[in-house]
Design a protein around this motif. Structure first.
Motif, PDB file in Angstrom:
ATOM      1  N   MET A  80       0.846  -1.198   0.000  1.00  0.00           N
ATOM      2  CA  MET A  80       0.000   0.000   0.000  1.00  0.00           C
ATOM      3  C   MET A  80       0.880   1.247   0.000  1.00  0.00           C
ATOM      4  O   MET A  80       0.570   2.234  -0.680  1.00  0.00           O
TER       5      MET A  80
ATOM      6  N   SER B  63       1.317   4.599  -2.892  1.00  0.00           N
ATOM      7  CA  SER B  63       1.087   6.009  -2.603  1.00  0.00           C
ATOM      8  C   SER B  63       2.291   6.883  -2.920  1.00  0.00           C
ATOM      9  O   SER B  63       2.257   8.077  -2.662  1.00  0.00           O
TER      10      SER B  63
ATOM     11  N   SER C  22       7.312  -5.300   1.371  1.00  0.00           N
ATOM     12  CA  SER C  22       6.270  -6.300   1.169  1.00  0.00           C
ATOM     13  C   SER C  22       6.884  -7.654   0.832  1.00  0.00           C
ATOM     14  O   SER C  22       6.333  -8.691   1.203  1.00  0.00           O
TER      15      SER C  22
ATOM     16  N   THR D 157      -1.339  -9.451  -2.220  1.00  0.00           N
ATOM     17  CA  THR D 157      -0.102  -8.680  -2.362  1.00  0.00           C
ATOM     18  C   THR D 157       0.411  -8.744  -3.788  1.00  0.00           C
ATOM     19  O   THR D 157       0.863  -7.740  -4.341  1.00  0.00           O
TER      20      THR D 157
ATOM     21  N   LEU E 252      -1.673  -6.364  -5.794  1.00  0.00           N
ATOM     22  CA  LEU E 252      -1.342  -4.956  -5.539  1.00  0.00           C
ATOM     23  C   LEU E 252       0.046  -4.616  -6.089  1.00  0.00           C
ATOM     24  O   LEU E 252       0.276  -3.487  -6.539  1.00  0.00           O
TER      25      LEU E 252
END
Lengths: 125, 519
Positions: B310, B314, B328, B436, B439
């Motif tokens: 996440m 950003s 991650s 994950t 993403l």
């Protein structure tokens, strides 16, 4: 003896963590230094703590005659002291340089690497 | 009197009397070679022209030592060399099993490629300030961490690579480097000091610091000693080193500040040392405690994966995106640790190989993209595809690898981890791993769309000359990525044997304490 040392270690840890939670780098560094000493005392306590009995084996024996001081934790602490001292020296210089260049030792003011109010990535093109 | 006593004493119970066999010298080769070359580089500190050549020669020699060591271990089982002739647990032993030796091999490969890339990236000033000695000494510390068989010695090697990494991080003395280095240095030092605290308590409980000795004695000590508390200490200390949630915020604060080669090395190698230490201590030394903590580790793993990626979504700066992708990937490796099964751990080991290479390659790719497009920002970086389609191809392969999509290397370890989670009845962990991956595809796919595909009006501003040097570096790293993706079986075999070696440590213990020669 262990009990006294354990309480001392606890006080050291408490002081170190209190100082490391500070906003000012110089206080954090003092905390780091005390933290290192707390750990050294922990190593010392985790060995055998006895009074003034050097671990020397008499000439005609293969093992020490009685319970002696444990030399290994002291060797470990010696290594740990050297390492933590050199790191502390490095951190002091780094903190001084940071203060010189950035003009603050307040960690809230250290936002060069992660600027506040950075724009979000583009959503489309 | 003393001489007579010496003659009658039988030393064979306490000391190694036989000369060390040539094969055992291999155990310290991955540490000794970079140390020696690091020292030579320090001697020739002013000869900036020679630095890169000596460093690359040193890393090639280290790589050769690593290959010989790993092939020796694959054929003959773990290898041990004990220092100062004192038998373990009194002498400090270096014990290499498949896990340590294979990770050391991949780390050295990454360092060698980074050193090659640095010949164009590190200027005369960087060489003058000692980039190459720091690099070699850091690799000595990393190699020592992977191969040592003694907990306190592990701490010492941690500090060796930590102080070298400080040196690499501040090289250049820019404002943001000083800022990043301050946070990195203080938090990592606190992390290793926690590790030292745990070591002190461990010594208090066991009276020994030799890992094989601890693994042997753990069952008899378990009743009397607070081993769960100890394991939590180790977990906290190594999780800080590996940048697991919630003790990971030093990583995105610092990894985007140094030279891109340094960031590639750090992102590729350093976090995996923390993961390795977690595997070694929690799986090999304290398996029941790991089982007790597996719920906590699973939550930490899932949070690290999701929060990490996440964060990547950003960010605007390409290097900061990659910093969060590193986090991650650490979460995915911790998932295998939480499961603790053979397949889960093998997935973790395979993912560590993959992640070392791919993260380093992605950072180097970012550096090349910056060189061509003049920026790391996703707002301004664009139009690379029109001029440099080959860069787009490399970027695509590496992004597929990082997201765990075929045909690249990320697929198989994720398959292993997902299957292991489902086998263990932890469906939600499998879901977290897959989410994950999705993403990651989004985060890095967006980088690809914005930086490479997006049209650019003023093509003239782009660098036109193709960076042959950069292409070669990426090609060297993409070969193993594609190989592991298309023909994974040899790597899976090594990873499974590595996981088996720490799950059942009897052959490791048997090598350190041969033929019942127990104290």
């Amino acid at each position: 003896m262990e009990a006294i040392l354990a309480v001392t270690v606890g006080i050291f840890f408490a002081v170190a963590i209190y100082l490391m939670l500070s906003r000012h780098i110089i206080r954090i560094l003092l905390g780091v230094s005390i933290f290192g000493n707390a750990v050294n005392l922990t190593i010392f306590t985790s060995g055998r703590v006895v009074r003034e009995v050097p671990p020397i084996i008499p000439v005609d024996l293969d093992v020490p005659a009685g319970v002696t001081a444990n030399p290994l934790p002291q060797a470990l602490i010696l290594t740990a002291i050297v390492i933590s001292f050199s790191f502390f020296a490095f951190l002091l210089v780094l903190a001084f340089r940071t203060y010189q260049e950035l003009g603050t030792d307040d960690t809230d003011g250290l936002r060069v690497a992660e600027p506040e109010g950075e724009e979000l990535p583009p959503l489309g093109y | 009197m003393a001489v007579q006593a010496h003659e009658t004493v039988d030393l064979s119970g306490a000391m190694v009397l036989a000369p060390t066999s040539p094969a055992d010298w291999l155990v310290i080769a991955p540490v000794a070679i970079p140390l020696v070359f690091g020292a030579v580089l320090l001697i020739f500190r002013h000869e900036t022209r020679l630095q890169a050549g000596i460093a690359i020669a040193g890393l090639i020699a280290t790589l050769a030592g690593n290959v010989l060591l790993l092939s020796h271990i694959l054929d003959h089982g773990p290898a041990v060399m004990t220092m100062g002739r004192w038998l373990p647990p009194f002498g400090i032993s270096f014990a290499a099993d498949i896990l340590g030796a294979s990770l050391a091999l991949v780390a050295t490969l990454v360092a060698l490629v980074c050193a090659f890339y640095s010949t164009a990236d590190i200027g005369m000033i960087g060489r003058r300030y000692g980039f190459y000695p720091f690099l070699l000494l850091m690799m000595a510390g990393v190699g020592g961490s992977f191969l040592t068989g003694d907990i306190f010695n592990l701490y010492v090697w941690f500090e060796v690579f930590l102080i070298s990494s400080f040196g690499l991080l501040v090289l250049g003395s820019e404002h943001r480097q000083l800022d990043g280095a301050t946070k990195y240095a203080i938090l990592n030092l606190v992390g290793t000091t926690f590790f030292l605290t745990a070591t002190a308590l461990l010594y208090g409980a066991f009276g020994t610091l030799n890992m094989a000795d601890i693994a042997r004695k753990a069952d008899s000590v378990r009743e009397a000693a607070p081993l769960t508390t100890l394991s939590v200490f180790f977990l906290l200390a190594f999780a800080m080193k590996a940048a697991a949630f919630p003790v990971n915020f030093w990583l995105p604060a610092s990894y985007h500040t140094p030279r891109i080669v340094t960031a590639a090395l750090f992102g590729g190698v350093l976090t995996k040392v923390g993961v390795y230490a977690l595997l070694r201590v929690l799986v090999m030394l304290f398996p029941p405690e790991r089982a007790l903590l597996s719920g906590v580790i699973a939550w930490v793993a899932a949070a690290t994966m999701i929060v990490g990626i996440m964060g990547a979504l950003s960010q605007t700066d390409l290097r900061r995106v990659l910093g969060f992708v590193v986090i991650s990937s650490v979460g995915i490796m911790l998932a295998g640790l939480a499961l603790g099964t053979g397949e889960g751990l093998a997935g973790t080991v395979f993912y560590a190989f993959h992640s070392m290479i791919v993260m380093a390659a992605l950072y180097l790719l970012a550096g090349i993209m910056n060189g061509l497009g003049g920026s790391y920002s996703l707002h301004t970086l664009s139009g690379l595809y029109a001029r440099h389609p080959l860069i787009a191809a490399f970027a695509l392969v590496l992004i597929l690898a990082s997201a765990g999509l075929p045909p690249a290397s990320g697929l198989w370890p994720k398959v292993m981890l997902v299957r292991a989670s489902l086998d263990a009845g932890q469906g939600w962990l499998a879901f977290a791993i897959l989410a994950t991956g999705f993403l990651t595809t989004l985060a890095l796919g967006r980088v690809f769309i914005l930086a490479i595909w997006r049209q650019r009006d003023d093509q003239a501003l782009l660098e036109t000359a193709s960076p042959f040097h950069g292409y070669l570096t990426l090609a060297i790293l993409t070969v193993p990525v594609l190989f592991m993706g298309l023909y994974p079986q040899p790597v899976i075999d090594i990873a499974e044997r590595a996981a088996g070696g720490i799950l059942d440590a009897s052959s490791y213990i048997g090598t350190v304490f041969p033929e019942g020669a127990l104290p």
